[in-house]
Design an enzyme around this catalytic site. Sequence first.
Site, PDB file in Angstrom:
ATOM      1  N   PHE A 124     -32.418   1.291 -19.523  1.00 17.24           N
ATOM      2  CA  PHE A 124     -32.114  -0.139 -19.476  1.00 17.24           C
ATOM      3  C   PHE A 124     -31.316  -0.468 -18.217  1.00 17.24           C
ATOM      4  O   PHE A 124     -31.565  -1.483 -17.557  1.00 17.24           O
ATOM      5  CB  PHE A 124     -31.330  -0.569 -20.725  1.00 17.24           C
ATOM      6  CG  PHE A 124     -32.193  -0.844 -21.924  1.00 17.24           C
ATOM      7  CD1 PHE A 124     -33.077  -1.912 -21.940  1.00 17.24           C
ATOM      8  CD2 PHE A 124     -32.124  -0.031 -23.044  1.00 17.24           C
ATOM      9  CE1 PHE A 124     -33.879  -2.171 -23.039  1.00 17.24           C
ATOM     10  CE2 PHE A 124     -32.915  -0.278 -24.155  1.00 17.24           C
ATOM     11  CZ  PHE A 124     -33.791  -1.353 -24.160  1.00 17.24           C
ATOM     12  N   GLY A 151     -30.578   8.378 -23.069  1.00 16.54           N
ATOM     13  CA  GLY A 151     -31.726   8.161 -22.192  1.00 16.54           C
ATOM     14  C   GLY A 151     -32.141   6.707 -22.143  1.00 16.54           C
ATOM     15  O   GLY A 151     -32.467   6.159 -21.077  1.00 16.54           O
ATOM     16  N   CYS A 152     -32.120   6.044 -23.301  1.00 18.47           N
ATOM     17  CA  CYS A 152     -32.457   4.624 -23.337  1.00 18.47           C
ATOM     18  C   CYS A 152     -31.436   3.796 -22.568  1.00 18.47           C
ATOM     19  O   CYS A 152     -31.795   2.863 -21.834  1.00 18.47           O
ATOM     20  CB  CYS A 152     -32.530   4.144 -24.792  1.00 18.47           C
ATOM     21  SG  CYS A 152     -34.020   4.654 -25.658  1.00 18.47           S
ATOM     22  N   ALA A 153     -30.145   4.105 -22.733  1.00 22.55           N
ATOM     23  CA  ALA A 153     -29.109   3.366 -22.014  1.00 22.55           C
ATOM     24  C   ALA A 153     -29.353   3.424 -20.508  1.00 22.55           C
ATOM     25  O   ALA A 153     -29.276   2.403 -19.808  1.00 22.55           O
ATOM     26  CB  ALA A 153     -27.728   3.931 -22.355  1.00 22.55           C
ATOM     27  N   TYR A 190     -31.742  10.632 -27.192  1.00 22.22           N
ATOM     28  CA  TYR A 190     -32.551   9.415 -27.215  1.00 22.22           C
ATOM     29  C   TYR A 190     -31.739   8.189 -26.781  1.00 22.22           C
ATOM     30  O   TYR A 190     -32.165   7.417 -25.919  1.00 22.22           O
ATOM     31  CB  TYR A 190     -33.120   9.224 -28.625  1.00 22.22           C
ATOM     32  CG  TYR A 190     -33.596   7.844 -28.943  1.00 22.22           C
ATOM     33  CD1 TYR A 190     -34.620   7.251 -28.202  1.00 22.22           C
ATOM     34  CD2 TYR A 190     -33.037   7.118 -29.987  1.00 22.22           C
ATOM     35  CE1 TYR A 190     -35.056   5.971 -28.500  1.00 22.22           C
ATOM     36  CE2 TYR A 190     -33.474   5.841 -30.285  1.00 22.22           C
ATOM     37  CZ  TYR A 190     -34.489   5.274 -29.541  1.00 22.22           C
ATOM     38  OH  TYR A 190     -34.916   4.011 -29.840  1.00 22.22           O
TER      39      TYR A 190
END
EC number: 2.1.1.79
Length: 441
Positions: free
Chosen positions: A395, A390-392, A387
């Site tokens: 962004f 993937g978010c990094a 999670y």
Amino acid sequence: MASMSVAEMIGLFLNDNGKVNFEAFDGSSLGPKDAPLHIHVNNSRAVYYMVDHPNDLGLARAYLQGDISSPELIPGDPYVVFKELMALKPDLKRPNPADLARILSSVYSHGIRHPEPPSIEGPSRWRRRAEGLMPHSKAGDSATVSYHYDQSNEFYRLFLGSSMTYTCAVFDTPEDSLEDAEWRKLDLVLDKLNLKPGDRLLDIGCGWGSMEIRAAQRGIKVLGVTLAGEQVKWAQEWIKREGLEDLAEVRQMDYRDVPEGDFDGICSLGMMEHVGFKHYPSYFQEIFDKLKPNGRLLNHQITRVNSKTGKSAGEFIDRYIFPDGQLASPGEIETVIHDTGFEVVNQENLRQHYALTLHHWNKNLVAGWDRAVELMGEPKARLWGLYMAGCALNFELNNIQIHQFLCVRPDDTKMTDHYPLRPWWVKDSEVLPTQVEAPKA
């Protein structure tokens, strides 16, 4: 119809560009052995997961169970592999209906199976509705927030660090420590709100209490509310340890049930993702009504980059991370804020800062990996690595952003001369905040 190998199936979706090698349990392979990236399909369950859900949910199920693996992948921080996989997008292709029929025929020739999802997977949207958990009702919000946050406090501390701050930090340079950047973010929020000793602050979705500690150190009287019981226990212990009980309080309470009003400032950091777009008007109205005239709001939330895409998250995020979570664009959010009656003084995008924050969290998770697995089990530890990495990446790719909105509730005169002409929170030199150690789990 001849049975297809797994590699042949993959080849219908991806051109062999020499950058990745696939090895499957049936002995088939695609791509050169000396490719920089290797993906192993370890068993047939991975294939059935993908047939059932040919999207991020199917891939996540297979990865969390160990059905798909890579020797280059670090479970606590799979960012590098994700980035290499993202680079394959130009080589993706869409199979024609005849090829899709061949794939299904080949898979189901071995039997029609629908493997159980990982035990850590949450219920689907329709199942939550069937259980009476309507999205963004008080009962629904309580259940979904508890699902995400009522984990082991020690587990969160492994990757959040001593500040126990689960929102975007603010960096002066990429070399800043996570702790300095997180305390700087809290100071930035308080500086923007321009609160002085004795003023009253409401912190909506207060987490583990870092804002309460920081505000109370400034002499501000602060009330934090959260729906997560584990966070309340941690925050209350921390406040007591610092001797700040006369200034700081944390309650397990829905923000809509806070009986007090006339706050000088209200902040909401990383909580709006749980509110639901249709509930934005009532959310901002609730805040407006709880503020004094000329009181200020600092709203800090993850956003979409435009208003054309849907608000709801994909199946993976919905079932594993933020059930019923929704994101809107900055323009849509600001429109609701204005329509509520606020004046927006400043809007700031911290997208790059959140990518840096997430990299720090992943690094911390890797450093504490053995303890994370001991506390949560490997599938859940893998989940958080997946999670956050993937978010990094999202962004960095500007697929999502994070914005701070500084807003003022006008007084009855509607005058706008009650705050300085220029941004008062911008300083010529930044002084690193004093680090405050959180209590140990």
